[in-house]
Design a protein around this motif. Structure first.
Motif, PDB file in Angstrom:
ATOM      1  N   ARG A   9       0.822  -1.200   0.000  1.00 31.23           N
ATOM      2  CA  ARG A   9       0.000   0.000   0.000  1.00 31.23           C
ATOM      3  C   ARG A   9       0.863   1.259   0.000  1.00 31.23           C
ATOM      4  NH1 ARG A   9      -4.308   0.034   4.610  1.00 31.23           N
ATOM      5  NH2 ARG A   9      -4.402   2.175   3.818  1.00 31.23           N
ATOM      6  N   ALA A  10       2.035   1.192   0.621  1.00 30.32           N
ATOM      7  CA  ALA A  10       2.883   2.376   0.732  1.00 30.32           C
ATOM      8  C   ALA A  10       3.656   2.662  -0.536  1.00 30.32           C
ATOM      9  CB  ALA A  10       3.867   2.196   1.886  1.00 30.32           C
ATOM     10  N   ARG A  11       3.837   1.665  -1.375  1.00 29.05           N
ATOM     11  CA  ARG A  11       4.647   1.866  -2.577  1.00 29.05           C
ATOM     12  C   ARG A  11       4.049   2.976  -3.434  1.00 29.05           C
ATOM     13  NH1 ARG A  11       8.223  -1.536  -4.585  1.00 29.05           N
ATOM     14  NH2 ARG A  11       7.373  -3.239  -3.359  1.00 29.05           N
ATOM     15  N   ALA A  12       4.909   3.887  -3.880  1.00 31.35           N
ATOM     16  CA  ALA A  12       4.434   5.001  -4.709  1.00 31.35           C
ATOM     17  C   ALA A  12       4.250   4.513  -6.138  1.00 31.35           C
ATOM     18  CB  ALA A  12       5.413   6.159  -4.660  1.00 31.35           C
ATOM     19  N   PRO A 225       9.802   8.349 -12.205  1.00 31.77           N
ATOM     20  CA  PRO A 225       8.425   7.969 -12.524  1.00 31.77           C
ATOM     21  C   PRO A 225       7.896   6.737 -11.804  1.00 31.77           C
ATOM     22  CG  PRO A 225       9.880   7.379 -14.327  1.00 31.77           C
ATOM     23  CD  PRO A 225      10.708   8.172 -13.356  1.00 31.77           C
ATOM     24  N   ARG A 226       8.766   5.811 -11.388  1.00 30.16           N
ATOM     25  CA  ARG A 226       8.265   4.551 -10.832  1.00 30.16           C
ATOM     26  C   ARG A 226       8.825   4.216  -9.450  1.00 30.16           C
ATOM     27  NH1 ARG A 226       5.460   1.618 -14.395  1.00 30.16           N
ATOM     28  NH2 ARG A 226       5.662  -0.221 -13.080  1.00 30.16           N
ATOM     29  N   ILE A 227       9.878   4.865  -9.023  1.00 26.21           N
ATOM     30  CA  ILE A 227      10.455   4.624  -7.710  1.00 26.21           C
ATOM     31  C   ILE A 227      10.636   5.963  -7.013  1.00 26.21           C
ATOM     32  CG2 ILE A 227      11.611   2.461  -8.302  1.00 26.21           C
ATOM     33  CD1 ILE A 227      14.175   4.032  -8.763  1.00 26.21           C
ATOM     34  N   THR A 228      10.898   5.910  -5.708  1.00 31.68           N
ATOM     35  CA  THR A 228      11.162   7.136  -4.957  1.00 31.68           C
ATOM     36  C   THR A 228      12.600   7.102  -4.457  1.00 31.68           C
ATOM     37  OG1 THR A 228      10.368   6.144  -2.890  1.00 31.68           O
ATOM     38  CG2 THR A 228       8.774   7.349  -4.224  1.00 31.68           C
ATOM     39  N   SER A 229      13.229   8.258  -4.456  1.00 30.95           N
ATOM     40  CA  SER A 229      14.630   8.355  -4.041  1.00 30.95           C
ATOM     41  C   SER A 229      14.768   8.181  -2.534  1.00 30.95           C
ATOM     42  CB  SER A 229      15.199   9.715  -4.451  1.00 30.95           C
ATOM     43  OG  SER A 229      15.236   9.831  -5.853  1.00 30.95           O
ATOM     44  N   ASN A 230      15.905   7.626  -2.138  1.00 33.46           N
ATOM     45  CA  ASN A 230      16.198   7.437  -0.728  1.00 33.46           C
ATOM     46  C   ASN A 230      16.442   8.783  -0.047  1.00 33.46           C
ATOM     47  OD1 ASN A 230      18.868   6.717   1.313  1.00 33.46           O
ATOM     48  ND2 ASN A 230      16.991   5.575   1.576  1.00 33.46           N
ATOM     49  N   LEU A 263      12.837  14.748 -17.651  1.00 29.74           N
ATOM     50  CA  LEU A 263      13.942  13.867 -18.036  1.00 29.74           C
ATOM     51  C   LEU A 263      14.626  13.405 -16.749  1.00 29.74           C
ATOM     52  CD1 LEU A 263      13.249  15.326 -20.691  1.00 29.74           C
ATOM     53  CD2 LEU A 263      15.689  15.462 -21.183  1.00 29.74           C
ATOM     54  N   PRO A 264      14.236  12.247 -16.207  1.00 38.19           N
ATOM     55  CA  PRO A 264      14.777  11.781 -14.934  1.00 38.19           C
ATOM     56  C   PRO A 264      16.075  11.010 -15.120  1.00 38.19           C
ATOM     57  CG  PRO A 264      13.115  10.255 -15.681  1.00 38.19           C
ATOM     58  CD  PRO A 264      13.215  11.335 -16.736  1.00 38.19           C
ATOM     59  N   SER A 265      16.711  10.680 -14.008  1.00 36.47           N
ATOM     60  CA  SER A 265      17.969   9.929 -14.054  1.00 36.47           C
ATOM     61  C   SER A 265      17.773   8.428 -14.163  1.00 36.47           C
ATOM     62  CB  SER A 265      18.803  10.241 -12.806  1.00 36.47           C
ATOM     63  OG  SER A 265      19.301  11.561 -12.876  1.00 36.47           O
ATOM     64  N   HIS A 266      16.567   7.952 -13.937  1.00 34.37           N
ATOM     65  CA  HIS A 266      16.289   6.518 -14.035  1.00 34.37           C
ATOM     66  C   HIS A 266      14.904   6.339 -14.631  1.00 34.37           C
ATOM     67  CE1 HIS A 266      19.834   5.794 -11.546  1.00 34.37           C
ATOM     68  NE2 HIS A 266      19.363   6.687 -10.705  1.00 34.37           N
ATOM     69  N   GLN A 267      14.745   5.238 -15.352  1.00 31.14           N
ATOM     70  CA  GLN A 267      13.473   4.872 -15.982  1.00 31.14           C
ATOM     71  C   GLN A 267      13.158   5.830 -17.127  1.00 31.14           C
ATOM     72  OE1 GLN A 267      11.427   4.827 -12.199  1.00 31.14           O
ATOM     73  NE2 GLN A 267      11.867   2.670 -11.921  1.00 31.14           N
ATOM     74  N   GLY A 268      11.867   6.047 -17.440  1.00 32.34           N
ATOM     75  CA  GLY A 268      11.522   6.705 -18.688  1.00 32.34           C
ATOM     76  C   GLY A 268      11.325   8.202 -18.595  1.00 32.34           C
ATOM     77  N   VAL A 269      11.513   8.879 -19.739  1.00 35.97           N
ATOM     78  CA  VAL A 269      11.173  10.293 -19.899  1.00 35.97           C
ATOM     79  C   VAL A 269       9.646  10.394 -19.940  1.00 35.97           C
ATOM     80  CG1 VAL A 269      11.237  12.197 -21.570  1.00 35.97           C
ATOM     81  CG2 VAL A 269      13.333  10.904 -21.031  1.00 35.97           C
ATOM     82  N   LEU A 277       4.526  14.284  -8.591  1.00 37.90           N
ATOM     83  CA  LEU A 277       4.923  14.957  -7.355  1.00 37.90           C
ATOM     84  C   LEU A 277       3.878  14.743  -6.266  1.00 37.90           C
ATOM     85  CD1 LEU A 277       6.250  18.308  -8.853  1.00 37.90           C
ATOM     86  CD2 LEU A 277       7.638  16.535  -7.762  1.00 37.90           C
ATOM     87  N   ASP A 278       2.600  14.847  -6.616  1.00 37.93           N
ATOM     88  CA  ASP A 278       1.538  14.607  -5.640  1.00 37.93           C
ATOM     89  C   ASP A 278       1.604  13.188  -5.102  1.00 37.93           C
ATOM     90  OD1 ASP A 278       0.621  17.181  -6.005  1.00 37.93           O
ATOM     91  OD2 ASP A 278      -1.001  16.598  -7.381  1.00 37.93           O
ATOM     92  N   GLN A 279       1.881  12.250  -5.980  1.00 42.65           N
ATOM     93  CA  GLN A 279       1.917  10.853  -5.563  1.00 42.65           C
ATOM     94  C   GLN A 279       3.098  10.564  -4.640  1.00 42.65           C
ATOM     95  OE1 GLN A 279       2.435   7.787  -8.613  1.00 42.65           O
ATOM     96  NE2 GLN A 279       0.422   7.059  -7.986  1.00 42.65           N
TER      97      GLN A 279
END
Length: 355
Positions: A9-12, A225-230, A263-269, A277-279
């Motif tokens: 449930r916590a996974r973004a 887009p799919r993970i959150t940074s530490n 344009l993120p550092s990991h995964q897709g543009v 950001l809201d998520q």
């Protein structure tokens, strides 16, 4: 609540509205042209997160690089191939690193030596790269051991985690000089102007680059887009509140237009900046709720005892160290906001409870 259920449930989860307009390049020197004069490439990484996105910006007769990949021979060989074959000998003009972590700046020293170009970073990121981006000191300072003891980590657990960190094969050779870039200033690269937008929390002074004319954000690790940074507390700043800084950074980025191409550092543009950001913010709010709900049930707990509430599935000692730091970031924010109390005696475990 079962820990596995809580974690799921916590996974973004990625917002359904995110749109990916480009297929990613293969990590073999191939590139995707985002707009004329802006190339997206990938550097492979031999770890669970198996790539980093890097970008080349047309800069006069050559190219400026944003982030470098790991400081390992395979990265060096791939950059040689890119500049000699793909770019037909056009020069590298400068290296811009969004922040100090070794997938982003690990090859900076080699690139400076090989191509004789300047390195551009914020002051906080360069100093962190110079001073702390290496294996833990041996022996570990007593203040560090005390920090982990207060969190509820045993000496045996600590030695296991720190020992794994000392075996990390990717620790970079730090660069010896740089050119400072500052949040808010505008960096001219070729025909484009990039405003430096400050990110905090994941690293001390992360530089995102925003081109207003084209509506493009080079986001580094601040928006993925799919993970959150530490976001973690460490023994360097035990009373730090990096998660508060992180949430403020999300709000700063939310002021950019909703149709910004990220344009993120990991995964897709992707498109969908505001939704993502809201998520991410909602994800951390859920983490706070899980901690408070658990403490309501058990009364009190140490940071180490609370790690499984947020991170029930960990692969090894390095993951555990990072999960402990992020758990403490959530606890510090709640404690400093007055929502939790913390009791400890000198040299003893610190226990958190609801106020």
């Amino acid at each position: 609540m079962d820990n596995a259920v809580a974690q799921e449930r916590a996974r973004a989860k990625p917002a359904d509205v995110l749109r990916y307009p480009f297929e990613p390049p293969k990590p073999d020197g191939s590139h995707v042209e985002i707009v004329p004069g802006l190339l997206w490439l990938r550097m492979p990484m031999p770890m669970s997160l198996d790539h980093i996105n890097v970008y080349l910006l047309r800069d006069g007769e050559g190219w400026a690089m944003v982030d470098t990949g790991l400081g390992i021979p395979s990265t060096f060989e791939l950059w040689e191939k890119i500049f000699t074959e793909k770019l037909a000998g056009q020069p590298l003009t400068r290296v811009i690193c969004t922040h100090c972590h070794y997938d982003h700046a690990g090859a900076a020293h080699w690139l400076q030596e090989r191509f004789g170009v300047p390195l551009l970073m914020t002051y906080g990121e360069f100093m962190m790269l110079r001073s702390l981006m290496g294996p833990p000191p041996d022996p570990l300072p007593q203040s560090h051991r005390d920090f982990y003891a207060r969190s509820g980590v045993t000496d045996e657990e600590l030695d296991h985690m720190v020992g794994a960190m000392r075996k990390d094969p990717f620790m970079p050779k730090p660069p010896s000089n740089y050119q400072r870039i500052r949040p808010g200033e505008v960096l001219q690269v070729g025909d484009r102007r990039w405003r430096i937008v400050l990110g905090e929390g994941h690293s001390p002074e992360h530089a995102c680059l925003y081109c207003e004319e084209d509506g493009i954000l080079l986001a580094g690790d601040q928006v993925l887009p799919r993970i959150t940074s530490n976001v973690m507390v460490s023994p360097i700043e035990p009373e730090g509140n990096p998660l508060k800084d992180w949430m403020a950074s999300l709000q700063r980025l939310h002021s950019l237009p909703a149709d910004t191409l990220v344009l993120p550092s990991h995964q897709g543009v992707f498109y969908g900046l505001h939704e993502r950001l809201d998520q991410i913010r909602e994800h951390h709010e859920q983490q706070f709720d899980f901690l408070k709900s658990h403490l309501q049930q058990v009364g009190r707990a140490s940071a180490a005892e609370l790690v499984p509430v947020l991170f029930p599935k960990l692969r090894g000692p390095v993951d555990r160290l990072m999960a402990l730091g992020e758990t403490m970031a959530h606890l510090n924010l709640l404690y400093l906001a007055g929502e939790l109390s913390r009791q400890s005696r000198e040299g003893k475990i610190a226990y958190f409870s609801l106020t």
